[in-house]
Design a protein around this motif. Sequence first.
Motif, PDB file in Angstrom:
ATOM      1  N   VAL A  69       0.851  -1.201   0.000  1.00 53.58           N
ATOM      2  CA  VAL A  69       0.000   0.000   0.000  1.00 53.58           C
ATOM      3  C   VAL A  69       0.882   1.245   0.000  1.00 53.58           C
ATOM      4  N   ARG A  70       1.884   1.266   0.850  1.00 53.61           N
ATOM      5  CA  ARG A  70       2.809   2.425   0.901  1.00 53.61           C
ATOM      6  C   ARG A  70       3.500   2.643  -0.440  1.00 53.61           C
ATOM      7  N   SER A  71       3.907   1.543  -1.059  1.00 50.61           N
ATOM      8  CA  SER A  71       4.573   1.637  -2.362  1.00 50.61           C
ATOM      9  C   SER A  71       3.653   2.231  -3.420  1.00 50.61           C
ATOM     10  N   ARG A  72       2.425   1.772  -3.455  1.00 47.87           N
ATOM     11  CA  ARG A  72       1.463   2.307  -4.443  1.00 47.87           C
ATOM     12  C   ARG A  72       1.145   3.768  -4.171  1.00 47.87           C
ATOM     13  N   LEU A  73       1.055   4.135  -2.907  1.00 52.55           N
ATOM     14  CA  LEU A  73       0.753   5.524  -2.565  1.00 52.55           C
ATOM     15  C   LEU A  73       1.919   6.444  -2.953  1.00 52.55           C
ATOM     16  N   SER A  74       3.136   5.997  -2.769  1.00 50.48           N
ATOM     17  CA  SER A  74       4.281   6.844  -3.095  1.00 50.48           C
ATOM     18  C   SER A  74       4.472   6.957  -4.607  1.00 50.48           C
ATOM     19  N   ALA A  76       1.921   7.096  -6.713  1.00 52.90           N
ATOM     20  CA  ALA A  76       0.719   7.715  -7.286  1.00 52.90           C
ATOM     21  C   ALA A  76       0.912   9.182  -7.564  1.00 52.90           C
TER      22      ALA A  76
END
Length: 76
Positions: A69-74, A76
Amino acid sequence: MTDCGCAKAKAELEEYLHRELSIQDDADVAEHIKNCDDCSSEHLVGLALTLKVRQACQEQAPEELLEAVRSRLSNA
């Protein structure tokens, strides 16, 4: 203490479970629940639900999921 009756006990059950009532209202609802099988049953259901919600709120997502989740948010 006075018996507050089923209507008041059921209306204030949520606040009673979370200790949000005044001292007098808390005592009245407790007295009623002690002497009323129907309200006592609802109280036990409320206690069980409160416990389950409390337990669910303490659960943590697996670290792999948090990282994804953190990876996808960063990105985006």
